[in-house]
Write an enzyme that holds these catalytic residues in place. Structure first.
Site, PDB file in Angstrom:
ATOM      1  N   CYS A 173      -9.567   8.577   3.154  1.00 13.81           N
ATOM      2  CA  CYS A 173     -10.433   7.930   3.475  1.00 13.81           C
ATOM      3  C   CYS A 173      -9.504   6.833   3.196  1.00 13.81           C
ATOM      4  O   CYS A 173      -9.428   6.557   2.008  1.00 13.81           O
ATOM      5  CB  CYS A 173     -11.465   8.159   2.395  1.00 13.81           C
ATOM      6  SG  CYS A 173     -12.190   6.230   1.722  1.00 13.81           S
ATOM      7  N   CYS A 202     -11.111   3.532   1.682  1.00 16.25           N
ATOM      8  CA  CYS A 202     -10.928   4.067  -0.164  1.00 16.25           C
ATOM      9  C   CYS A 202      -9.771   3.465  -0.871  1.00 16.25           C
ATOM     10  O   CYS A 202      -8.912   3.124  -1.890  1.00 16.25           O
ATOM     11  CB  CYS A 202     -11.233   4.817  -0.821  1.00 16.25           C
ATOM     12  SG  CYS A 202     -12.893   5.812   0.459  1.00 16.25           S
ATOM     13  N   ASP A 203      -8.248   4.072   0.070  1.00 10.95           N
ATOM     14  CA  ASP A 203      -7.077   4.338  -0.766  1.00 10.95           C
ATOM     15  C   ASP A 203      -5.810   3.144   0.089  1.00 10.95           C
ATOM     16  O   ASP A 203      -4.763   3.445  -0.225  1.00 10.95           O
ATOM     17  CB  ASP A 203      -6.818   5.953  -0.615  1.00 10.95           C
ATOM     18  CG  ASP A 203      -8.056   6.769  -1.448  1.00 10.95           C
ATOM     19  OD1 ASP A 203      -8.016   6.638  -2.225  1.00 10.95           O
ATOM     20  OD2 ASP A 203      -7.664   7.841  -0.858  1.00 10.95           O
TER      21      ASP A 203
END
Ligand code: NAP
Length: 296
Positions: free
Chosen positions: A127, A130-131
């Site tokens: 992701c 997200c990261d």
């Protein structure tokens, strides 16, 4: 006893809940992780009719708030089994309903190379939104050739110092618009006809080995690897009550009904032609409306 238990709080599940709550039904939503499903990973949604541009997170949060305002009850427990009598067994409790809607979506496909599991959260991610922020001014690679990989690479190109996009074919399958955007980036390199075959490092990912078409192995030093090679369903826990197709998606007779009366399916986890936000919310509204109609 609930009227409807909805398994999954992504766009399909939350839309099912919206329709059921507006019909004054007693609804329980069970979610294993967090609301929103995979749409949360999309930084930009530009193909939802009536909304020119919205982030996946904002879309999911709006929908979640809409459901909560109607009194939607979400319990964060992992479903492990459904019985034919419509008892839903989670890791903590058992719940019973007149109808069940399965809207569990899909999971990220794994590369299935050594050390992939070990480096999740230590250099391997599924992701980018997200990261991605962990890789400011670092070197990263994205694997895959579809829209997710291209979108991830665009997103990362504004954060990381250098991005390799590694694809096993000689042409991307994602939208031309994204390809063009990436071609104009000075910090993005495409590596075609190549497969990631090894992940190397001690505690954190340090490099990857890629195998080119001529079978030569090349080692590239990177800090992060974003794997965006599609999604797969995870429906084995429902096998006793629903029929699955050869890929593990839930079969339906008419797009809504599973092989057990009173158990419906909505969203990406069912066998279908097009997996999009629009089709997920369409499925959710239909499954809920049909469940309500058939329980009366
Ligand atoms: P996808 O379109 O199925 O693409 C998966 C990619 O991963 C393909 O390039 C595939 O290559 C590659 N791949 C699969 N297994 C692999 C393996 N074991 N090793 C290496 N490469 C592998 O998946 P997606 O990109 O996640 O998109 C899913 C759906 O969501 C699509 O319909 C897409 O259009 C949609 N989507 C839309 C948007 C948007 O509209 N903004 C954004 C993201 C996703 P092969 O071609 O060789 O199989």
């Amino acid at each position: 006893m609930y009227d409807i238990i909805i398994i999954g709080a992504g766009p399909a599940g939350l839309t099912s809940a919206l329709y059921a709550l507006r019909a004054n039904k007693n609804v329980l939503i069970l979610e294993a992780k967090c609301y929103g499903g995979q749409i949360i990973d999309s930084s930009k949604i530009e193909n939802y009719p009536g909304i020119e541009l919205i982030s996946g997170f904002e879309f999911a949060t709006n929908l979640y708030n809409q459901v909560k305002k109607l009194g939607g009850n979400i319990i964060y427990e992992k479903v492990i089994h459904i019985n034919e009598d419509k008892t839903v067994v989670t890791n903590k409790n058992e719940y019973k309903a007149k109808a069940i809607i399965i809207a569990t979506g899909v999971q990220s496909r794994r590369l299935n190379v050594d050390n992939e599991q070990k480096f999740i959260g230590h250099g391997v991610s599924y992701c980018a939104t997200c990261d991605g922020n962990f890789y400011k001014n670092k070197i990263v690679a994205v694997v895959g050739g579809g829209n997710t990989a291209l979108e991830d690479a665009i997103y990362l190109s504004n954060i990381a110092k250098k991005i390799y996009v590694i694809h096993r074919r000689n042409i991307f399958s994602g939208d031309a618009k994204y390809i063009e955007e990436l071609e104009n980036k000075t910090n993005v390199d495409f590596i075609f006809n190549s497969n990631v075959v090894n992940l190397n490092g001690k505690d954190y990912l340090e490099s990857i080995d890629i195998q080119h078409e001529n079978k030569q192995i090349e080692t590239i030093n990177i800090d992060g690897l974003f794997i965006a090679i599609g999604k797969i369903p995870d429906n084995n826990m429902f096998e006793n009550v629903v029929d699955l197709d050869e890929f593990g998606y839930i079969k339906t007779t008419d797009g809504l009904h599973t092989s057990t009366p009173g158990i419906y399916v909505a969203g990406d986890t069912k066998a279908k032609f097009l997996r999009q936000l629009t089709t997920a919310v369409s499925d959710g509204s239909l499954a809920s409306t049909m469940a309500i109609k058939e329980m009366n």
